[in-house]
Enzyme design. Structure first.
Site, mmCIF file in Angstrom:
data_model
loop_
_atom_site.group_PDB
_atom_site.id
_atom_site.type_symbol
_atom_site.label_atom_id
_atom_site.label_comp_id
_atom_site.label_asym_id
_atom_site.label_seq_id
_atom_site.Cartn_x
_atom_site.Cartn_y
_atom_site.Cartn_z
ATOM 1 N N CYS A 14 6.216 -0.301 7.402
ATOM 2 C CA CYS A 14 5.761 0.900 6.703
ATOM 3 C C CYS A 14 6.901 1.413 5.840
ATOM 4 O O CYS A 14 8.046 1.478 6.299
ATOM 5 C CB CYS A 14 5.343 1.953 7.728
ATOM 6 S SG CYS A 14 4.800 3.511 6.992
ATOM 7 N N GLN A 28 2.884 9.848 1.671
ATOM 8 C CA GLN A 28 4.178 9.182 1.706
ATOM 9 C C GLN A 28 5.084 9.599 0.552
ATOM 10 O O GLN A 28 6.299 9.418 0.632
ATOM 11 C CB GLN A 28 4.000 7.666 1.704
ATOM 12 C CG GLN A 28 3.384 7.143 2.984
ATOM 13 C CD GLN A 28 3.259 5.647 2.959
ATOM 14 O OE1 GLN A 28 2.270 5.129 2.461
ATOM 15 N NE2 GLN A 28 4.270 4.967 3.462
ATOM 16 N N GLY A 69 0.837 -1.181 0.000
ATOM 17 C CA GLY A 69 0.000 0.000 0.000
ATOM 18 C C GLY A 69 0.878 1.239 0.000
ATOM 19 O O GLY A 69 2.045 1.185 0.388
ATOM 20 N N HIS A 108 -4.027 0.758 7.790
ATOM 21 C CA HIS A 108 -2.696 1.347 7.764
ATOM 22 C C HIS A 108 -2.658 2.535 6.800
ATOM 23 O O HIS A 108 -2.186 3.625 7.160
ATOM 24 C CB HIS A 108 -1.669 0.278 7.364
ATOM 25 C CG HIS A 108 -0.265 0.758 7.332
ATOM 26 N ND1 HIS A 108 0.656 0.407 8.282
ATOM 27 C CD2 HIS A 108 0.383 1.565 6.463
ATOM 28 C CE1 HIS A 108 1.818 0.978 7.999
ATOM 29 N NE2 HIS A 108 1.672 1.692 6.883
ATOM 30 N N GLU A 109 -3.146 2.328 5.592
ATOM 31 C CA GLU A 109 -3.116 3.410 4.593
ATOM 32 C C GLU A 109 -4.055 4.550 4.979
ATOM 33 O O GLU A 109 -3.720 5.723 4.800
ATOM 34 C CB GLU A 109 -3.433 2.872 3.201
ATOM 35 C CG GLU A 109 -2.443 1.829 2.694
ATOM 36 C CD GLU A 109 -0.985 2.222 2.834
ATOM 37 O OE1 GLU A 109 -0.637 3.420 2.681
ATOM 38 O OE2 GLU A 109 -0.161 1.327 3.091
#
Length: 188
Positions: free
Chosen positions: A99, A51, A46, A141-142
């Site tokens: 991550c 990011q 992902g 998470h995303e």
């Protein structure tokens, strides 16, 4: 398409809520194409727009299950609903995650086992995803990235202390740090 540098913890864009996407135009489509290219080069399951330095509410995902069935897509302006967390400590074998903005590190983290995500695709068509297990973990998470939360922000106890030591040792936690998938050797 281009591989983009991935921001490392401490960069302000990773720690602020992302803005909703207004119109999905060619610039947004190009960003998403570059995000897929970057996610694949990393490799990751992902990638959220913050990011790669873009504070917009978009994320991509890509995962193959144990049978090799692909699951890949993009969600624009997602909303997340999840089943309440089960009490207890996370299982380090089953519930560890990493991550791309905290490269090379993995820690156990309790997440909801079942989620529903809604949003749109790049054509403005509604998207509704109901998943459980590892796919639910990816969605949470995303989605966290879009709210300015890294998974390490959710750690506590010994894992939080260990992560603080890792960040100090690697010089993370300050603006301007990034790495380039396919170029930077993070194990050196």
């Amino acid at each position: 398409m281009a591989v983009l540098p991935i921001r490392i913890m401490g960069d302000p864009v990773l720690h602020a809520p992302a803005s909703p996407v207004g119109e999905v135009d060619d610039e947004v489509r190009q960003l998403v194409a570059d995000m897929f290219e970057t996610m694949d080069a990393a490799p990751g399951v992902g990638l959220a727009a913050p990011q790669v330095g873009v504070g917009l509410r978009i994320y991509t995902y890509s995962y193959e299950d144990d049978e090799g069935a692909p699951w890949r897509g993009v969600i624009v302006n997602p909303e997340l609903w999840m089943r309440p967390l089960e009490p207890g400590e996370p299982d380090p074998e089953e519930e560890s995650e990493g991550c791309l903005s905290v490269p090379g590190e993995r820690f156990p983290l309790r997440r909801s086992d079942s989620v529903m995500v809604t949003g749109t695709d790049l054509d403005g068509a509604p998207v509704r995803i109901e998943v459980d297990g590892w796919r639910a973990r990816i969605m949470q998470h995303e989605f966290d990235h879009l709210d300015g939360v890294l998974y390490i922000d959710r750690l506590s106890g010994a894992d939080a202390k260990t992560m603080q030591k890792v960040a100090r040792k690697r010089g993370w936690g300050r603006p301007g740090l990034s790495w380039m998938p396919g170029v930077d050797d993070l194990d050196a």
